[in-house]
Each structure stands twice: as structure tokens, then as C-alpha cells.
Design a protein around this motif. Structure first.
Motif, PDB file in Angstrom:
ATOM      1  N   ALA A   1       0.842  -1.192   0.000  1.00 54.29           N
ATOM      2  CA  ALA A   1       0.000   0.000   0.000  1.00 54.29           C
ATOM      3  C   ALA A   1       0.879   1.244   0.000  1.00 54.29           C
ATOM      4  CB  ALA A   1      -0.939  -0.024   1.205  1.00 54.29           C
ATOM      5  N   ASP A   2       0.238   2.389   0.228  1.00 51.40           N
ATOM      6  CA  ASP A   2       0.950   3.667   0.155  1.00 51.40           C
ATOM      7  C   ASP A   2       1.572   4.086   1.476  1.00 51.40           C
ATOM      8  OD1 ASP A   2       0.273   3.958  -2.499  1.00 51.40           O
ATOM      9  OD2 ASP A   2      -1.584   5.015  -2.066  1.00 51.40           O
ATOM     10  N   THR A   3       1.746   3.163   2.385  1.00 50.51           N
ATOM     11  CA  THR A   3       2.329   3.489   3.682  1.00 50.51           C
ATOM     12  C   THR A   3       3.692   2.814   3.825  1.00 50.51           C
ATOM     13  OG1 THR A   3       1.103   1.632   4.642  1.00 50.51           O
ATOM     14  CG2 THR A   3       0.119   3.823   4.822  1.00 50.51           C
ATOM     15  N   ASP A   4       4.600   3.515   4.475  1.00 49.54           N
ATOM     16  CA  ASP A   4       5.940   2.982   4.698  1.00 49.54           C
ATOM     17  C   ASP A   4       5.927   2.118   5.947  1.00 49.54           C
ATOM     18  OD1 ASP A   4       8.580   2.407   4.953  1.00 49.54           O
ATOM     19  OD2 ASP A   4       9.282   4.483   5.046  1.00 49.54           O
TER      20      ASP A   4
ATOM     21  N   ASP B   1       6.197   1.727  -8.043  1.00 53.86           N
ATOM     22  CA  ASP B   1       4.750   1.959  -8.105  1.00 53.86           C
ATOM     23  C   ASP B   1       4.239   2.979  -7.097  1.00 53.86           C
ATOM     24  OD1 ASP B   1       2.245   0.864  -9.511  1.00 53.86           O
ATOM     25  OD2 ASP B   1       1.678   0.731  -7.410  1.00 53.86           O
ATOM     26  N   ARG B   2       4.689   2.972  -5.860  1.00 53.21           N
ATOM     27  CA  ARG B   2       4.173   3.883  -4.836  1.00 53.21           C
ATOM     28  C   ARG B   2       5.110   5.077  -4.669  1.00 53.21           C
ATOM     29  NH1 ARG B   2       0.201   0.290  -5.508  1.00 53.21           N
ATOM     30  NH2 ARG B   2       0.264  -1.510  -4.144  1.00 53.21           N
ATOM     31  N   ASN B   3       4.554   6.245  -4.499  1.00 47.66           N
ATOM     32  CA  ASN B   3       5.365   7.455  -4.341  1.00 47.66           C
ATOM     33  C   ASN B   3       5.611   7.716  -2.859  1.00 47.66           C
ATOM     34  OD1 ASN B   3       6.785   9.766  -5.021  1.00 47.66           O
ATOM     35  ND2 ASN B   3       4.947  11.032  -5.166  1.00 47.66           N
ATOM     36  N   LEU B   4       6.484   6.909  -2.253  1.00 45.85           N
ATOM     37  CA  LEU B   4       6.772   7.048  -0.825  1.00 45.85           C
ATOM     38  C   LEU B   4       7.912   8.051  -0.613  1.00 45.85           C
ATOM     39  CD1 LEU B   4       6.617   3.365   0.490  1.00 45.85           C
ATOM     40  CD2 LEU B   4       4.804   5.085   0.384  1.00 45.85           C
TER      41      LEU B   4
ATOM     42  N   GLN C   1       7.931   4.795 -11.317  1.00 41.97           N
ATOM     43  CA  GLN C   1       6.499   4.724 -11.557  1.00 41.97           C
ATOM     44  C   GLN C   1       6.182   4.797 -13.046  1.00 41.97           C
ATOM     45  OE1 GLN C   1       5.392   8.172  -9.009  1.00 41.97           O
ATOM     46  NE2 GLN C   1       3.995   6.744  -8.000  1.00 41.97           N
TER      47      GLN C   1
ATOM     48  N   ALA D   1      -4.204   1.675  -2.871  1.00 40.92           N
ATOM     49  CA  ALA D   1      -3.073   1.848  -3.788  1.00 40.92           C
ATOM     50  C   ALA D   1      -3.245   3.137  -4.583  1.00 40.92           C
ATOM     51  CB  ALA D   1      -2.975   0.661  -4.732  1.00 40.92           C
ATOM     52  N   SER D   2      -2.291   4.052  -4.461  1.00 38.56           N
ATOM     53  CA  SER D   2      -2.391   5.328  -5.162  1.00 38.56           C
ATOM     54  C   SER D   2      -2.413   5.137  -6.671  1.00 38.56           C
ATOM     55  CB  SER D   2      -1.227   6.241  -4.779  1.00 38.56           C
ATOM     56  OG  SER D   2       0.017   5.631  -5.093  1.00 38.56           O
ATOM     57  N   SER D   3      -1.685   4.133  -7.165  1.00 40.21           N
ATOM     58  CA  SER D   3      -1.680   3.887  -8.609  1.00 40.21           C
ATOM     59  C   SER D   3      -3.075   3.501  -9.093  1.00 40.21           C
ATOM     60  CB  SER D   3      -0.682   2.787  -8.960  1.00 40.21           C
ATOM     61  OG  SER D   3      -0.980   1.586  -8.284  1.00 40.21           O
TER      62      SER D   3
END
Length: 342
Positions: free
Chosen positions: A143-146, A161-164, A171, A202-204
Motif C-alpha cells: 500500500a501507500d504506507t511505509d 509503483d508507490r510514491n513514498l 512509476q 493503492a495510489s496507482s
């Protein structure tokens, strides 16, 4: 019983079951220890004929470099970790193959782990890789969390894929993919369009769906919007939306979802694309092989995999360099799952 053992003089001279040493390679080849090391490691100054001779002797003796000793000396293991969320999705084996091929070209082996979409398994995977001393990590988060930042620590890591924040990121332009899917259906004459997005976490997936919905609302009619996991197994809300028969076309947030939707549409006694057109996202290997062949958004998987490894190699060489965010373009691949309306 007759045996065809080689003559005793042709056998390697190290004891059975014992690892041959570099010193034995040098002695058997009649060269210095330094020359043997240069030949084995592909470094230093040694003639090509001598190098080939040393390598041949090393092979005859069954010599293999001691990676543990090398790691103690250099601080590097020559291995990177690859963390993926779901190897049952054909997208990820293709991605893994690209990572492994590029890593091999850079002299690295790859430890691969599948987290099965579980944040807890993700944390265990990271701990295991760090404990094994990998030199770096390519990570496709659930997911979008670190969830693993404290575990990774200072180990160089590239995120796919994720903009962390705090990581190098690779991406694709997911929003552009959503726009292309919607525009393709509208240009084919479809007015009533439904959207099945991927998981909201998922941000994507959100970017794909939000961009598609914006185009549909501006130029056509959004009949419904539902969510589904990245799988062919459809949620009740999705099957209910399809069974309402209010949409002549469907945009799916992933090819697996699209294939599941086409399967359900057929179970309703309808045809794709004669009754309902479908567009997917990812262009997995199954997309072209499916009947009808799936119109979809192509993700440059091989290029993204190569960029992830090359970015990681640069990060391992220089941990202080500025963080990079690499964005790849996507393309629509028109096949047979979309019907043009008169």
C-alpha cells in the motif's frame, strides 16, 4: 560392474567434499595467488590466455568463491532483495524477471520474496533480507504506507509503483493510462461507461480510476464506479453493477479484473465486445492470449525493472546523491475487446 572412472591423475587433487581454495587454484595453475584472484574476479592485470588457463583449472578443481569471506572483507554480499506483493498476478513474474536479468548484468544475485498482500509478511520479508545482509532492496509495497522504513534503516532501497517519501521511486503515468482508456471508449462511440477500480489503498489504482472518471464525466456518462482487488474473483458490488446492464463499456483497473469481468459477462449470456466492451490495464501476457484479446494499457515492465535496478546500483555506490523519481509513459494497445458503436 564396469566403471568408466577417469584416470587418477585426471581427477582434482582436493579432498572429496572439501571446498577448493584459491591458493590451490594458484598452485595447480602454476601462477601467483594475485593472478589467480585477478582471473577469478575479472580484475587486475593478467593476460587473456593466462586468465582462461586459471579459470579452466578452477573449474576442474570445483572452485567456488567464498561469498561469506568476500562479504566480511568488502562489506558487500553481491545480492539484492526483491519484495513483491503477489506472484499469482502475471504482472509480477514479468517484473521479477526484468529485475533479475538487469541485476545479473550488474553482477548481483537476487533474493525474491512474495508478501501475498500482507503488511505483516512485508515486514517479515524485509527483516529476513536485512538479516541476510543484502546490499540493497527493490520494493513494491502493498500500500501507500511505509511499513518497513525502520527495519530497512540505511540499506539502499528503491520503491516501485508507490510514491513514498524518502525513497528513490520508479512509476508509470497511471493517470495518463486512465485517460487513454476512457478516451478510447468514447471515441468508439460509447456513452454509458462503468469503472471497476483497483484497491483504494493503492495510489496507482486511484490515479487510474480518477483520471478515467474525470474524462467520462466530462464527455460521457459514468453509470457506476465500484472497487475490486487485483484478481479475477469479483466482489458482489462488481457483479451487481455488471448485471444491471446499464453500461455498454467497462474500464477495469487491472487486466486480471478485466478478465474476471469478461468471464462474468459471458456467464450472463452476453458477449464481449458485441454487448459490452472492456478495457484493462497492465498488458500482462494473458491479455493478448485471452479470447477476445484484451484492449489494455501497456506498462513498460522491462524498462521499469531495469530502471529500478540501475537506480539501486547508483544509490548503493553513493548514498548521498539526491533522491530520484522516474516516470514512464504508457500506451493503449487496441485489440478485440472493444466494439465501435455505429
Amino acid at each position: 560392474m564396469a566403471r568408466n572412472d577417469p584416470p587418477q591423475s585426471d581427477r582434482p587433487h582436493n579432498d572429496a567434499g572439501r571446498r577448493a581454495t584459491l591458493k590451490e587454484v594458484a598452485k595447480t595453475a602454476g601462477v601467483s595467488l594475485a593472478s589467480a584472484s585477478y582471473a577469478i574476479n575479472g580484475t587486475g592485470s593478467v593476460g587473456e590466455a593466462t586468465r582462461e588457463h586459471i579459470l579452466k583449472v578452477a573449474a576442474q578443481l570445483g572452485y567456488r568463491p567464498n561469498q561469506s569471506a568476500k562479504a566480511m572483507k568488502t562489506g558487500r554480499t553481491g545480492a539484492i532483495g526483491l519484495i513483491l506483493p503477489d506472484l499469482t498476478n502475471p504482472f509480477f513474474p514479468s517484473l521479477a524477471q526484468g529485475v533479475i536479468q538487469t541485476a545479473r548484468a550488474h553482477g548481483y544475485s537476487v533474493f525474491l520474496t512474495d508478501t501475498e498482500g500482507s503488511p505483516e509478511a512485508e515486514q517479515r520479508s524485509v527483516s529476513l533480507l536485512i538479516d541476510h545482509g543484502v546490499d540493497g532492496v527493490v520494493w513494491f509495497p502493498v500500500a501507500d504506507t511505509d511499513t518497513v522504513g525502520k527495519l530497512i534503516g540505511s540499506t539502499p532501497t528503491v520503491v516501485l509503483d508507490r510514491n513514498l517519501p524518502g525513497y528513490d521511486v520508479i512509476q508509470a503515468d497511471y493517470a495518463e493510462g486512465g485517460r487513454l482508456a476512457a478516451e478510447h471508449l468514447i471515441e468508439a462511440g460509447h456513452v454509458n461507461i462503468g469503472v471497476i477500480s483497483g484497491p483504494h489503498a493503492a495510489s496507482s489504482a486511484r490515479q487510474r480510476a480518477e483520471a478515467a472518471i474525470a474524462v467520462v464525466r466530462e464527455r460521457a456518462n459514468l453509470t457506476w464506479h465500484v472497487h475490486n482487488a487485483f484478481t479475477m474473483d469479483l466482489e458482489p458490488s462488481v457483479t451487481a453493477a455488471l448485471e444491471a446492464r446499464t453500461a455498454t463499456a467497462v474500464i477495469a483497473g487491472a487486466d486480471l479484473i478485466a478478465i474476471g469481468a469478461m468471464r462474468h459477462i459471458r456467464s450472463m449470456g452476453l458477449s464481449v465486445p458485441d454487448d459490452v466492451s472492456v478495457v484493462g490495464f497492465d498488458d500482462i501476457p494473458w491479455a493478448e492470449l485471452h479470447t477476445p484479446a484484451l484492449t489494455t494499457i501497456d506498462m513498460p515492465v522491462a524498462e521499469m525493472a531495469a530502471a529500478a535496478v540501475e537506480t539501486l546500483v547508483r544509490r548503493m555506490a553513493n548514498k548521498a546523491e539526491p533522491r530520484r523519481r522516474v516516470m514512464f509513459n504508457v500506451e493503449l494497445v487496441a485489440r478485440d475487446s472493444v466494439r465501435r458503436l455505429d
